[in-house]
Design an enzyme around this catalytic site. Sequence first.
Site, PDB file in Angstrom:
ATOM      1  N   TYR A 125      19.559   2.017  35.757  1.00 41.94           N
ATOM      2  CA  TYR A 125      18.736   2.867  35.427  1.00 41.94           C
ATOM      3  C   TYR A 125      18.570   3.815  36.620  1.00 41.94           C
ATOM      4  CZ  TYR A 125      16.167   2.028  30.889  1.00 41.94           C
ATOM      5  OH  TYR A 125      15.871   1.979  29.563  1.00 41.94           O
ATOM      6  N   LYS A 173      24.519 -11.250  33.931  1.00 40.06           N
ATOM      7  CA  LYS A 173      26.103 -11.285  33.509  1.00 40.06           C
ATOM      8  C   LYS A 173      27.024 -11.520  34.649  1.00 40.06           C
ATOM      9  CE  LYS A 173      29.224 -10.537  29.657  1.00 40.06           C
ATOM     10  NZ  LYS A 173      29.057 -11.152  28.683  1.00 40.06           N
ATOM     11  N   ASP A 206      24.147 -12.292  26.905  1.00 45.89           N
ATOM     12  CA  ASP A 206      24.490 -12.277  25.455  1.00 45.89           C
ATOM     13  C   ASP A 206      24.268 -13.688  24.906  1.00 45.89           C
ATOM     14  OD1 ASP A 206      26.669 -13.093  27.127  1.00 45.89           O
ATOM     15  OD2 ASP A 206      28.199 -12.225  25.975  1.00 45.89           O
TER      16      ASP A 206
HETATM   17 MG    MG Z   1      12.582   0.641  25.928  1.00 53.02          MG
END
Ligand code: MG
Length: 340
Positions: A125, A173, A206
Amino acid sequence: MAHSITLLPGDGIGPEVTKATRTVIDAAGVDISWDRHRVIGQTAVERGRPALPPDVIDSIKSTGVALKGPITTPVGKGFTSVNVQLRQRLDLYANVRPCITLPGVETPFEDTDLIIFRENTEGLYSGIETYDERLEIADSIARITKRGSERIVRFCFEYAKEHGRERVTLAHKANILKKTSGLFLDIGREVAADYPEIDFDDAIIDALCMNLVMYPEEYDCIVSTNLFGDILSDLTAGLVGGLGITAGANIGNDHAIFEAVHGSAPDIAGQNAANPTALIQSAVMMLEHIGEVAAANAINQAVTEMYREEETLTADMGGEASTSEFAEALADRVSHHTGS
Ligand code: MG
Ligand code: NAI
């Protein structure tokens, strides 16, 4: 003395759900002096102002606390998300998103009671992106820092300790993203060693997603990096009945913004149809944050009762009530509890 709080109604369903939330807070008898800023996001841009006007930041810096409705972000073009800008500019590094089963809400899952702690300022982000026109390749930098990882994991453990929670799971991950997710996991393990009383484990994102939809009741606190936390919190919102009911807080060392997990819901905006529970529950977190614990408890109890009795619920919960009907019915119950 009145609490000074910045109010950002936002757009889409934002003004409707913030109005409903104020009705309920008023019923709880909390004295708040609101500093309201309506011009933000697209509304600001249309008036030739920056999407995040400086007076909004000044207001939150002065009050320390904001209640915020959703703000629409243009997809693939236009201004950088105001929501992301606010979190980065005010260094609100901890995004706390509880997902707790409400009585009467039918879902395939029972007894979900977990909290997502999402790192809120870095990772994918960060918005550090490039596009090479000649090679036609887009890159995005998922910047993870030691400091950023340390403070969110510590925040999660401190919260767990304070709220009597027993387990922290770190989602990553690191098998593939050995440097970025790897750093987050390494720091997580180091911090966990300072909290021997709290169980700690880690999970690959995952596999965790599968487990969350099979055995959600097994999870307690889940801490992750920004993008994984974003996706996980919508998934866990789905476990307990959807975005209409899931609250959130963005917390930093000096300031905090309380907002629902959901967005501006353009498909139902302006119809007095949105479920205001998510923002009301965010306001409950806000009231706890400013020390108005009795009011927070009264609202929380009234919400639980409304759902248990399946009375006056909005359309997303299978009911027929409008946003304002829900708010008024809830406000009645709250004033009954607080005697105000
Ligand atoms: Mg959101
Ligand atoms: P959304 O959360 O706005 O809507 C997804 C679905 O959930 C829609 O069908 C909507 O009607 C429903 N929904 C959401 N909140 C609801 C509520 N309170 N009551 C009943 N139904 C509700 O997500 P979407 O459509 O992806 O995003 C719309 C806009 O919101 C985008 O511009 C996005 O960038 C922005 N957004 C803003 C956020 C914020 O201000 N923090 C967070 C997420 C999205």
